[in-house]
Design a protein around this motif. Sequence first.
Motif, PDB file in Angstrom:
ATOM      1  N   ALA A   1       0.870  -1.029  -0.098  1.00  0.00           N
ATOM      2  CA  ALA A   1      -0.045   0.038   0.139  1.00  0.00           C
ATOM      3  C   ALA A   1       0.749   1.294   0.079  1.00  0.00           C
ATOM      4  CB  ALA A   1      -1.025  -0.013   1.314  1.00  0.00           C
ATOM      5  N   ASN A   2       1.932   1.067   0.774  1.00  0.00           N
ATOM      6  CA  ASN A   2       2.909   2.479   0.930  1.00  0.00           C
ATOM      7  C   ASN A   2       3.604   2.546  -0.455  1.00  0.00           C
ATOM      8  OD1 ASN A   2       4.772   4.205   2.058  1.00  0.00           O
ATOM      9  ND2 ASN A   2       6.340   2.743   1.431  1.00  0.00           N
ATOM     10  N   ARG A   3       4.017   1.584  -1.127  1.00  0.00           N
ATOM     11  CA  ARG A   3       4.455   1.871  -2.517  1.00  0.00           C
ATOM     12  C   ARG A   3       3.591   2.093  -3.594  1.00  0.00           C
ATOM     13  NH1 ARG A   3       9.878   1.582  -4.228  1.00  0.00           N
ATOM     14  NH2 ARG A   3      11.154   0.710  -2.351  1.00  0.00           N
ATOM     15  N   LEU A   4       2.118   1.742  -3.568  1.00  0.00           N
ATOM     16  CA  LEU A   4       1.136   2.139  -4.518  1.00  0.00           C
ATOM     17  C   LEU A   4       0.957   3.333  -4.186  1.00  0.00           C
ATOM     18  CD1 LEU A   4      -1.202   1.515  -6.408  1.00  0.00           C
ATOM     19  CD2 LEU A   4      -2.574   0.639  -4.154  1.00  0.00           C
ATOM     20  N   LEU A   5       0.832   3.967  -3.083  1.00  0.00           N
ATOM     21  CA  LEU A   5       0.609   5.373  -2.874  1.00  0.00           C
ATOM     22  C   LEU A   5       1.591   6.457  -3.109  1.00  0.00           C
ATOM     23  CD1 LEU A   5      -1.266   5.919   0.576  1.00  0.00           C
ATOM     24  CD2 LEU A   5      -1.947   6.698  -1.572  1.00  0.00           C
ATOM     25  N   ARG A   6       2.742   5.841  -3.118  1.00  0.00           N
ATOM     26  CA  ARG A   6       4.060   6.518  -3.574  1.00  0.00           C
ATOM     27  C   ARG A   6       3.895   6.893  -5.225  1.00  0.00           C
ATOM     28  NH1 ARG A   6       8.572   7.782  -0.777  1.00  0.00           N
ATOM     29  NH2 ARG A   6       8.674   6.741   1.317  1.00  0.00           N
ATOM     30  N   GLU A   7       3.422   5.719  -5.892  1.00  0.00           N
ATOM     31  CA  GLU A   7       3.304   5.772  -7.252  1.00  0.00           C
ATOM     32  C   GLU A   7       2.217   7.049  -7.659  1.00  0.00           C
ATOM     33  OE1 GLU A   7       3.280   5.614 -11.159  1.00  0.00           O
ATOM     34  OE2 GLU A   7       4.849   5.064  -9.738  1.00  0.00           O
ATOM     35  N   LEU A   8       0.887   6.779  -6.912  1.00  0.00           N
ATOM     36  CA  LEU A   8      -0.172   7.573  -7.128  1.00  0.00           C
ATOM     37  C   LEU A   8       0.101   8.895  -6.792  1.00  0.00           C
ATOM     38  CD1 LEU A   8      -3.042   5.374  -5.803  1.00  0.00           C
ATOM     39  CD2 LEU A   8      -2.245   5.665  -8.183  1.00  0.00           C
ATOM     40  N   CYS A   9       1.142   9.408  -5.894  1.00  0.00           N
ATOM     41  CA  CYS A   9       1.543  10.552  -5.330  1.00  0.00           C
ATOM     42  C   CYS A   9       2.349  11.255  -6.202  1.00  0.00           C
ATOM     43  CB  CYS A   9       1.942  10.795  -3.934  1.00  0.00           C
ATOM     44  SG  CYS A   9       0.256  10.268  -2.751  1.00  0.00           S
ATOM     45  N   ARG A  10       3.050  10.324  -7.016  1.00  0.00           N
ATOM     46  CA  ARG A  10       4.328  10.896  -7.911  1.00  0.00           C
ATOM     47  C   ARG A  10       3.868  11.679  -8.991  1.00  0.00           C
ATOM     48  NH1 ARG A  10       5.884   9.451 -12.906  1.00  0.00           N
ATOM     49  NH2 ARG A  10       4.574   7.325 -12.717  1.00  0.00           N
TER      50      ARG A  10
ATOM     51  N   PRO B   1      -0.291  11.651   2.116  1.00  0.00           N
ATOM     52  CA  PRO B   1      -0.832  11.559   0.814  1.00  0.00           C
ATOM     53  C   PRO B   1      -1.967  12.404   0.491  1.00  0.00           C
ATOM     54  CG  PRO B   1      -1.530   9.730   2.163  1.00  0.00           C
ATOM     55  CD  PRO B   1      -0.454  10.422   2.831  1.00  0.00           C
ATOM     56  N   ALA B   2      -2.613  13.027   1.425  1.00  0.00           N
ATOM     57  CA  ALA B   2      -3.569  14.093   1.335  1.00  0.00           C
ATOM     58  C   ALA B   2      -3.014  15.352   0.806  1.00  0.00           C
ATOM     59  CB  ALA B   2      -4.171  14.487   2.915  1.00  0.00           C
ATOM     60  N   LEU B   3      -1.861  15.544   0.795  1.00  0.00           N
ATOM     61  CA  LEU B   3      -1.341  16.752  -0.051  1.00  0.00           C
ATOM     62  C   LEU B   3      -1.534  16.743  -1.534  1.00  0.00           C
ATOM     63  CD1 LEU B   3       1.873  17.427   2.201  1.00  0.00           C
ATOM     64  CD2 LEU B   3       0.139  18.568   2.410  1.00  0.00           C
ATOM     65  N   VAL B   4      -1.592  15.742  -1.994  1.00  0.00           N
ATOM     66  CA  VAL B   4      -1.913  15.448  -3.567  1.00  0.00           C
ATOM     67  C   VAL B   4      -3.250  14.843  -3.641  1.00  0.00           C
ATOM     68  CG1 VAL B   4       0.486  15.331  -4.174  1.00  0.00           C
ATOM     69  CG2 VAL B   4      -0.585  13.206  -3.571  1.00  0.00           C
ATOM     70  N   GLY B   5      -4.283  14.831  -2.816  1.00  0.00           N
ATOM     71  CA  GLY B   5      -5.509  14.531  -3.096  1.00  0.00           C
ATOM     72  C   GLY B   5      -5.787  13.069  -2.730  1.00  0.00           C
ATOM     73  N   GLN B   6      -5.013  12.422  -2.016  1.00  0.00           N
ATOM     74  CA  GLN B   6      -5.207  10.826  -1.818  1.00  0.00           C
ATOM     75  C   GLN B   6      -5.624  10.793  -0.185  1.00  0.00           C
ATOM     76  OE1 GLN B   6      -5.358   8.456  -3.733  1.00  0.00           O
ATOM     77  NE2 GLN B   6      -4.438   9.179  -5.675  1.00  0.00           N
ATOM     78  N   CYS B   7      -6.174   9.925   0.048  1.00  0.00           N
ATOM     79  CA  CYS B   7      -6.528   9.636   1.480  1.00  0.00           C
ATOM     80  C   CYS B   7      -7.271  10.836   2.153  1.00  0.00           C
ATOM     81  CB  CYS B   7      -5.298   9.097   2.341  1.00  0.00           C
ATOM     82  SG  CYS B   7      -4.629   7.610   1.371  1.00  0.00           S
ATOM     83  N   LEU B   8      -8.282  11.273   1.610  1.00  0.00           N
ATOM     84  CA  LEU B   8      -8.934  12.429   2.103  1.00  0.00           C
ATOM     85  C   LEU B   8     -10.003  12.102   3.286  1.00  0.00           C
ATOM     86  CD1 LEU B   8      -9.024  14.839  -0.682  1.00  0.00           C
ATOM     87  CD2 LEU B   8      -7.468  14.790   1.033  1.00  0.00           C
ATOM     88  N   GLY B   9     -10.341  11.017   3.245  1.00  0.00           N
ATOM     89  CA  GLY B   9     -11.483  10.490   4.246  1.00  0.00           C
ATOM     90  C   GLY B   9     -12.628  10.276   3.473  1.00  0.00           C
TER      91      GLY B   9
END
Length: 327
Positions: free
Chosen positions: A98-107, A202-210
């Motif tokens: 999940a961490n690596r997946l989020l790193r890719e989506l936040c790239r 991740p919320a800084l780029v629109g991910q995991c906002l709740g």
Amino acid sequence: SSSASSSARARELPPALVLLPGAGNGLLSFLPLALFFQRRLPRDATLVLFRLPHVEVGRPWAPLPQWSEIVGGVLFGLRALRVRDCDVVAHSYGTAVANRLLRELCRPGCDGHSPAKGGGPQSGGNGSRRGSDNGSGSGGMPEVHEEGPPVIGFLGLIDPITLGGATTGLVGVINQSGPDLSFAFCANRAGVTHKEIMDFDPALVGQCLGRPQASSASGPAPGSASRPAPGGALGAGVRVFLAEGDRLLDAPLARSILGRFVPGARMDVDARPWSFHGCWLVELWLGGLWLWRAPGASRCVGLMLHGLGHGPEPDTPTKKAPSKQTT
């Protein structure tokens, strides 16, 4: 057009739930959890349970893929299922995925296809993208439409090794005897240990906002990520559960990392001294949510349901109104 109508239908559906199991029993260990979520989530919600065979028991000779292949495979599977809006619940080794997946989506520049270094099942050796070819030459895989990267609304991390525990906990005890062992090195193969720690929000780029609660009368519609209020804490869409007695993790270090990088995240700790890594999962297999109210399983699953927007906040004491004082 057909693509527009499919996108409209996707927006109407509730977010999909992606489950990433840990090492060992892998997919089989998550079957009770998947059945539980299947009963509690909306009937039209998509449930995706990934299998990570390279870390399953009984497969000692299975090749360990590079992270670009693992992340590329997850993205390819989500695109094949046309999943754009989803939530993720991961356990142990699954939290590293999940961490690596989020790193890719936040790239910056991520398009939801080939990871930065390519090598995924949807790309060639040079990182080229596979277009929609009606399944020809794709080994029977369904046609995949390009609709952009998925958006994760809620991230649930259970017994996470990505909050410093990959290089501490049990590894620290072993290293006191002499060997210099790092779980992050073993999992990454390249030894880039800092990438195995969730040192970003991740919320800084629109991910995991709740997610809003399904029973909420106001706020965003169900299935949409809620934007944090101006000036509010980011990372509100991240929930963490771990056990105080887990020798594979370090609870104070995990709390420190979350407080520094994901300040809006909620962390819940099973304070029982005899708890262990995956204790909640053992309780779940023993009928802890059906035959008896197991404290670890009930607390863990309750925290995940609340983050998904389908349950009350667990163990929340009733707040009394402050009494008026006269001066």
